[in-house]
Write a protein that holds these residues in place. Sequence first.
Motif, mmCIF file in Angstrom:
data_model
loop_
_atom_site.group_PDB
_atom_site.id
_atom_site.type_symbol
_atom_site.label_atom_id
_atom_site.label_comp_id
_atom_site.label_asym_id
_atom_site.label_seq_id
_atom_site.Cartn_x
_atom_site.Cartn_y
_atom_site.Cartn_z
ATOM 1 N N ALA A 300 32.367 40.573 41.223
ATOM 2 C CA ALA A 300 31.877 39.676 40.174
ATOM 3 C C ALA A 300 32.996 39.491 39.163
ATOM 4 C CB ALA A 300 30.633 40.257 39.494
ATOM 5 N N ASN A 302 33.943 37.751 35.111
ATOM 6 C CA ASN A 302 33.618 37.013 33.900
ATOM 7 C C ASN A 302 34.924 36.642 33.208
ATOM 8 O OD1 ASN A 302 34.424 39.327 32.387
ATOM 9 N ND2 ASN A 302 32.338 40.147 32.407
ATOM 10 N N ILE A 307 34.563 42.939 38.288
ATOM 11 C CA ILE A 307 33.632 44.065 38.423
ATOM 12 C C ILE A 307 33.385 44.341 39.898
ATOM 13 C CG2 ILE A 307 31.370 44.986 37.812
ATOM 14 C CD1 ILE A 307 32.415 41.993 35.910
ATOM 15 N N PRO A 340 27.838 43.380 42.659
ATOM 16 C CA PRO A 340 27.552 43.041 41.265
ATOM 17 C C PRO A 340 27.588 41.522 41.115
ATOM 18 C CG PRO A 340 29.839 43.663 41.478
ATOM 19 C CD PRO A 340 29.228 43.823 42.846
ATOM 20 N N MET A 342 27.144 38.239 37.913
ATOM 21 C CA MET A 342 26.893 37.879 36.521
ATOM 22 C C MET A 342 25.636 37.016 36.429
ATOM 23 S SD MET A 342 29.320 39.407 34.941
ATOM 24 C CE MET A 342 28.770 38.827 33.314
ATOM 25 N N ILE A 347 25.740 41.989 33.734
ATOM 26 C CA ILE A 347 26.117 42.297 35.109
ATOM 27 C C ILE A 347 24.895 42.875 35.810
ATOM 28 C CG2 ILE A 347 27.617 43.668 36.605
ATOM 29 C CD1 ILE A 347 29.505 43.897 34.104
ATOM 30 N N PRO A 361 28.389 44.271 29.806
ATOM 31 C CA PRO A 361 29.781 44.286 30.264
ATOM 32 C C PRO A 361 30.762 44.853 29.245
ATOM 33 C CG PRO A 361 29.098 42.049 29.737
ATOM 34 C CD PRO A 361 27.869 42.897 29.674
#
Length: 402
Positions: A300, A302, A307, A340, A342, A347, A361
């Motif tokens: 994942a 952001n 992540i 994981p 978003m 998360i 996060p």
Amino acid sequence: MTRSIRFSNTIKSKTIKSTVMNVAVLALMTTAVVGCNRGIKPVVYDPVKLVQIAQPVSVLQPIFSVDVGNKKASKKDPLALQVGYSNAQIVTASRGGELIGFDNAGQRLWSINVGEQITGGVTLDATSQTAIISTRSGLIMAFDSATGAKRWEHQLSGTVLTPALVSNNRVVLSANDGFLHGLSLQTGQSIWQFATQVPTISVRGSAAPALLDEKTALLATADGRLHAITVDSGLPQWSRRVGVGTGSSEVERMSDVDGMPIVDNNQLYAISYSGQLLGIDLASRQVMFVNELASLKSLAVNSRQIIATSLTGKVVAYDRTSGNMLWESEELAYRNLTNPIMIGSYIAVGDLDGVVHLFDPATGSIVSRVQTKGALTNLQVQGSRLMTQSTSGQVAIWQLIR
């Protein structure tokens, strides 16, 4: 090693196999020696017990739940079926071969039994109103997502275990025999094939195809490589090694990339079973970092972080440019975590008890939970909605409320 991936950074070769072998590979080794009667027992780790959240916040509210059944499913065959979703429709598949269409309010519209075990979940193309599935025998089928009418079918030489990618009137698939396929979205006719190397031993699974850009598909394979291929014609653009297995046996040298690569803001991230988390700047084609973490799940991303969930149940956040670790959580150790993903600013991570955990996060702390029935293998997000399908056949959709 550096020459083979043609990047300036040198991949570290430290071995992280001891933990990985205990958790995931030892089952395969035990199976291989069944009958030898030598009393070899795998190391089994108990899942960490969940700790109550001190001040939970409300993040998700349920809006849809249905049991599509798990006929022919077993703990030894935990297929990660996924839901086909658009703003107007939901299409789900059961392991027993039933394909079901719903409207967005959860009203059942149609159902059909395809006569075989469905393996790859559902890809729903909203523009053409087409639902694509794959079966145990390698049969690819396309259906009208509004009515359930079959449009076409096409037989492949291998089984597809992940949803297809639909782009530019092509259906792109990755089969477990090492062949990548591009079919016509309209007719199912084979337009191109691309052969990759198949190792003697690999983890059962494959990464779903992803879009690198509007003309190029990105496919990860069991030999630890990423392949960039034109969607229209299947022409290879480049190939890069991600997974680098080390060890004296073929089991130890497994380097599968089973998590779908992530492309975001001209940066590419991928992770391997053999323990390499790789970040690449696509503009310069330079490696930004290589970290040691083993996973079979997608990553994942952001605005600041990448992540990952590890084989041992760690949830780890890294700086997406430098690769420096920002935080690490072991609150869900050995709970067979999903990818994981978003959802809003949170998360989300699922586990073997059907619990979806929401992490902050910034701190890496769990701030909320929701639960469905059965073990979770994959999480999906579209817009402000989170979708799950458990191994027991429970499909659930949640709406972000904050």
